[in-house]
Write a protein that holds these residues in place. Structure first.
Motif, PDB file in Angstrom:
ATOM      1  N   ASN A   1     -75.183 -46.933   1.732  1.00  0.00           N
ATOM      2  CA  ASN A   1     -73.869 -46.874   2.375  1.00  0.00           C
ATOM      3  C   ASN A   1     -72.770 -46.679   1.337  1.00  0.00           C
ATOM      4  OD1 ASN A   1     -74.761 -47.150   4.994  1.00  0.00           O
ATOM      5  ND2 ASN A   1     -74.518 -49.371   5.048  1.00  0.00           N
ATOM      6  N   VAL A   2     -72.899 -47.365   0.207  1.00  0.00           N
ATOM      7  CA  VAL A   2     -71.912 -47.184  -0.861  1.00  0.00           C
ATOM      8  C   VAL A   2     -71.909 -45.737  -1.329  1.00  0.00           C
ATOM      9  CG1 VAL A   2     -71.327 -47.818  -3.228  1.00  0.00           C
ATOM     10  CG2 VAL A   2     -72.014 -49.587  -1.604  1.00  0.00           C
ATOM     11  N   ARG A   3     -73.098 -45.178  -1.510  1.00  0.00           N
ATOM     12  CA  ARG A   3     -73.203 -43.801  -2.002  1.00  0.00           C
ATOM     13  C   ARG A   3     -72.606 -42.805  -1.010  1.00  0.00           C
ATOM     14  NH1 ARG A   3     -79.038 -42.393  -3.597  1.00  0.00           N
ATOM     15  NH2 ARG A   3     -78.446 -43.168  -5.668  1.00  0.00           N
ATOM     16  N   GLU A   4     -72.814 -43.046   0.297  1.00  0.00           N
ATOM     17  CA  GLU A   4     -72.381 -42.079   1.307  1.00  0.00           C
ATOM     18  C   GLU A   4     -70.928 -42.269   1.734  1.00  0.00           C
ATOM     19  OE1 GLU A   4     -75.126 -40.609   4.471  1.00  0.00           O
ATOM     20  OE2 GLU A   4     -76.204 -42.453   3.982  1.00  0.00           O
ATOM     21  N   HIS A   5     -70.467 -43.512   1.830  1.00  0.00           N
ATOM     22  CA  HIS A   5     -69.190 -43.765   2.498  1.00  0.00           C
ATOM     23  C   HIS A   5     -68.135 -44.443   1.631  1.00  0.00           C
ATOM     24  CE1 HIS A   5     -71.478 -42.754   6.044  1.00  0.00           C
ATOM     25  NE2 HIS A   5     -72.283 -43.801   5.890  1.00  0.00           N
ATOM     26  N   ALA A   6     -68.528 -45.269   0.662  1.00  0.00           N
ATOM     27  CA  ALA A   6     -67.547 -46.144   0.017  1.00  0.00           C
ATOM     28  C   ALA A   6     -66.696 -45.440  -1.028  1.00  0.00           C
ATOM     29  CB  ALA A   6     -68.260 -47.337  -0.620  1.00  0.00           C
ATOM     30  N   HIS A   7     -67.241 -44.399  -1.691  1.00  0.00           N
ATOM     31  CA  HIS A   7     -66.529 -43.729  -2.787  1.00  0.00           C
ATOM     32  C   HIS A   7     -66.110 -44.741  -3.852  1.00  0.00           C
ATOM     33  CE1 HIS A   7     -66.468 -40.260  -0.139  1.00  0.00           C
ATOM     34  NE2 HIS A   7     -65.817 -40.964   0.776  1.00  0.00           N
ATOM     35  N   ALA A   8     -67.035 -45.614  -4.197  1.00  0.00           N
ATOM     36  CA  ALA A   8     -66.725 -46.689  -5.140  1.00  0.00           C
ATOM     37  C   ALA A   8     -66.923 -46.224  -6.574  1.00  0.00           C
ATOM     38  CB  ALA A   8     -67.605 -47.901  -4.853  1.00  0.00           C
ATOM     39  N   ASN A   9     -66.145 -46.831  -7.466  1.00  0.00           N
ATOM     40  CA  ASN A   9     -66.310 -46.578  -8.889  1.00  0.00           C
ATOM     41  C   ASN A   9     -67.326 -47.540  -9.517  1.00  0.00           C
ATOM     42  OD1 ASN A   9     -64.295 -44.516  -9.026  1.00  0.00           O
ATOM     43  ND2 ASN A   9     -62.720 -46.113  -8.952  1.00  0.00           N
TER      44      ASN A   9
ATOM     45  N   VAL B   1     -76.909 -48.761  12.466  1.00  0.00           N
ATOM     46  CA  VAL B   1     -78.240 -49.351  12.407  1.00  0.00           C
ATOM     47  C   VAL B   1     -78.479 -50.051  11.082  1.00  0.00           C
ATOM     48  CG1 VAL B   1     -80.718 -48.844  12.418  1.00  0.00           C
ATOM     49  CG2 VAL B   1     -79.203 -47.714  14.052  1.00  0.00           C
ATOM     50  N   GLY B   2     -78.010 -49.437   9.981  1.00  0.00           N
ATOM     51  CA  GLY B   2     -78.261 -50.030   8.680  1.00  0.00           C
ATOM     52  C   GLY B   2     -77.660 -51.410   8.541  1.00  0.00           C
ATOM     53  N   LEU B   3     -76.376 -51.532   8.858  1.00  0.00           N
ATOM     54  CA  LEU B   3     -75.714 -52.834   8.718  1.00  0.00           C
ATOM     55  C   LEU B   3     -76.189 -53.814   9.775  1.00  0.00           C
ATOM     56  CD1 LEU B   3     -73.603 -54.278   6.983  1.00  0.00           C
ATOM     57  CD2 LEU B   3     -71.862 -53.558   8.628  1.00  0.00           C
ATOM     58  N   ARG B   4     -76.361 -53.315  11.011  1.00  0.00           N
ATOM     59  CA  ARG B   4     -76.709 -54.216  12.114  1.00  0.00           C
ATOM     60  C   ARG B   4     -78.144 -54.708  12.036  1.00  0.00           C
ATOM     61  NH1 ARG B   4     -76.243 -50.827  16.141  1.00  0.00           N
ATOM     62  NH2 ARG B   4     -78.492 -50.538  16.438  1.00  0.00           N
ATOM     63  N   GLU B   5     -79.076 -53.799  11.796  1.00  0.00           N
ATOM     64  CA  GLU B   5     -80.491 -54.161  11.856  1.00  0.00           C
ATOM     65  C   GLU B   5     -81.099 -54.428  10.472  1.00  0.00           C
ATOM     66  OE1 GLU B   5     -82.238 -54.900  14.319  1.00  0.00           O
ATOM     67  OE2 GLU B   5     -81.127 -54.142  16.043  1.00  0.00           O
ATOM     68  N   VAL B   6     -80.916 -53.475   9.543  1.00  0.00           N
ATOM     69  CA  VAL B   6     -81.586 -53.580   8.246  1.00  0.00           C
ATOM     70  C   VAL B   6     -81.012 -54.723   7.424  1.00  0.00           C
ATOM     71  CG1 VAL B   6     -82.208 -52.353   6.138  1.00  0.00           C
ATOM     72  CG2 VAL B   6     -82.063 -51.106   8.305  1.00  0.00           C
ATOM     73  N   VAL B   7     -79.701 -54.905   7.487  1.00  0.00           N
ATOM     74  CA  VAL B   7     -79.063 -55.944   6.668  1.00  0.00           C
ATOM     75  C   VAL B   7     -78.963 -57.249   7.443  1.00  0.00           C
ATOM     76  CG1 VAL B   7     -77.018 -56.576   5.352  1.00  0.00           C
ATOM     77  CG2 VAL B   7     -77.801 -54.203   5.337  1.00  0.00           C
ATOM     78  N   VAL B   8     -78.070 -57.308   8.426  1.00  0.00           N
ATOM     79  CA  VAL B   8     -77.803 -58.567   9.129  1.00  0.00           C
ATOM     80  C   VAL B   8     -79.011 -59.019   9.933  1.00  0.00           C
ATOM     81  CG1 VAL B   8     -76.352 -59.705  10.839  1.00  0.00           C
ATOM     82  CG2 VAL B   8     -75.342 -58.085   9.228  1.00  0.00           C
TER      83      VAL B   8
END
Length: 449
Positions: free
Chosen positions: A336-344, A392-399
């Motif tokens: 998710n960070v790679r696809e959406h966050a644009h984090a440094n 799905v990732g945040l709801r099922e895979v993580v939480v």
């Protein structure tokens, strides 16, 4: 059992509504044919003692023929009589009772099967308990009771009054008992069918959840491989992640759970518990070192500039099932960070704190178990939890999966301030439900420190 002979074995009937109705057809046929069997030995004596032999034999033949016909019909239909046939059945029983005084001598109306009419009426009342229409059943019972008093007429002495009253009460009691038996058994079968349907639906949802769990990260990696351009090093990392996800999917398709240990193929170790001659051995829980697991995940996402601060968790071990779930969750977060966050930068911090003894906190047995907290923070764009629907990732895979494994999950995010996900070795104040029930992501946001 697939042969037709299996249809006649009550022990092999399905415990469904259709199976119950078929069992009722056996019951109906048994009662009706049993009544005929009791009528047969007395038919010759009854005809000899009847004032109208031909009429007596005609009535007897009608009762016997009706019983056989009802038995055949119910066995063929595999359910009790319908409303229309039950009306005819009651009508015949009433007619035989009304005609009884004409074909029987007065002294034969009690205590003998030469007077078959009351016994036949009783078998009709018992088997009519399975009729669907309550009005038809109640009207038929009332009609048979009235016709029985007509059957008694004025020829019976007063010393038989108590017997006559007892016979009428027998009709009423047997009718009520049969009605309750049919109704309650049908309700049990209906509830059983509903429970089976509910169990099948829950199994379907659980399998759907497992499929989402197994495929989500792999789909994300394959999308990155096909949609994003990058240097050879980046693509090589994605290919390595794709191979990991491929092994998981392959295990899932082969019927495995993919939860026996970390995806890199390292065999989990089992800590050795001290033994004593007088104390039974306690089964050990396969455990996996936590720090190497987190490092492996960080290595797969080296392009994200992941800073791992894991020294405070050196020596921590967690059960293999939790390790598998945690590994998938961390991968999903970093995807998710790679696809959406644009984090440094992404910071992972592992901290060990005091906990309860034993394996309750998820660590290996035979040592003082320590609670631990793993924090994943990115300095990306963040999001507003109130306006964004969790995928799905945040709801099922993580939480979902982490809470099912007994881990606490907290999520904190704000637009422009990045996202922080906290995983604890013990559930927080609002642990997610176990089993196939969907976890609530809002509880994870409320559980954030």
């Amino acid at each position: 059992m697939t042969s037709r002979s299996g249809l006649w074995r009550v022990a092999e009937l399905p415990t469904t509504r259709a199976g119950v109705e078929r069992a009722f057809s056996y019951f109906t046929a048994g009662v009706r044919l049993g009544t005929v069997a009791q009528m047969v030995p007395a038919v010759q004596l009854g005809a000899d003692r009847s004032p109208h032999e031909a009429a007596y034999l005609a009535c007897w033949g009608a009762a016997a023929l009706a019983s056989v016909a009802v038995s055949v019909v119910t066995l063929v239909r595999r359910r009790p009589l319908g409303t229309a046939v039950s009306v005819l059945d009651f009508a015949l029983a009433c007619a035989l009772l009304v005609l009884g005084p004409l074909v029987l001598a007065p002294w034969d109306r009690f205590g003998t099967w030469t007077a078959f009419q009351p016994g036949y009426a009783l078998c009709v009342i018992i088997t009519a308990g399975g009729v669907r229409g309550l009005g038809v059943w109640a009207a038929g019972l009332l009609a048979v009771s009235v016709c029985y008093w007509v059957y008694l007429g004025g020829e019976v002495g007063s010393d038989m009054t108590s017997t006559a009253i007892g016979n009428v009460l027998t009709y009423v009691v047997y009718a009520l008992v049969a009605r309750m038996f049919f109704g309650y058994t049908r309700r049990i079968a209906r509830d059983a069918d509903a429970s089976r349907a509910r169990a099948a639906e829950l199994a379907r949802r659980e399998e759907e959840r497992r499929a989402q769990l197994m495929m989500h990260n792999g789909v994300a990696v394959m999308r990155l491989l096909t949609e994003q351009e990058g240097d050879d090093v980046s693509r090589a990392r994605l290919v390595g992640q794709a191979e990991v996800e491929l092994r998981r999917m392959r295990s899932y398709l082969r019927g495995g759970t993919s939860e026996s240990g970390p995806s890199d193929g390292l065999a989990p170790t089992s800590p050795t518990a001290p033994t004593a001659p007088t104390v039974p051995a306690v089964p050990t829980v396969p455990a996996v070192p936590l720090v190497p697991l987190v490092k492996r995940v960080c290595d797969r996402f080296a392009d994200l500039n992941v800073v791992a601060s894991l020294d405070l968790g050196t020596g921590l071990r967690i059960p293999a099932a939790r390790a598998e779930a945690l590994e998938r969750a961390l991968e999903s977060l970093l995807l998710n960070v790679r696809e959406h966050a644009h984090a440094n930068e992404v910071v992972m911090h592992l901290d060990e704190g005091a906990g309860e003894a034993g394996v309750g906190a998820g660590e290996g047995p035979g040592r003082r178990a320590a609670g631990w907290t793993l924090t994943v923070h990115d300095d990306g764009v963040g999001f507003d939890p109130a306006s964004v629907t969790a995928g799905v990732g945040l709801r099922e895979v993580v939480v979902g999966e982490l809470r099912r494994r007994g881990l606490g999950v907290g999520i904190a995010s704000a637009v422009g301030e990045g996202t922080t996900v906290t995983v604890r070795s013990r559930p927080g104040p609002e642990p997610g439900p176990a089993g196939p029930t969907r976890p609530t992501v809002w509880a994870a946001f409320a559980d954030a420190p």
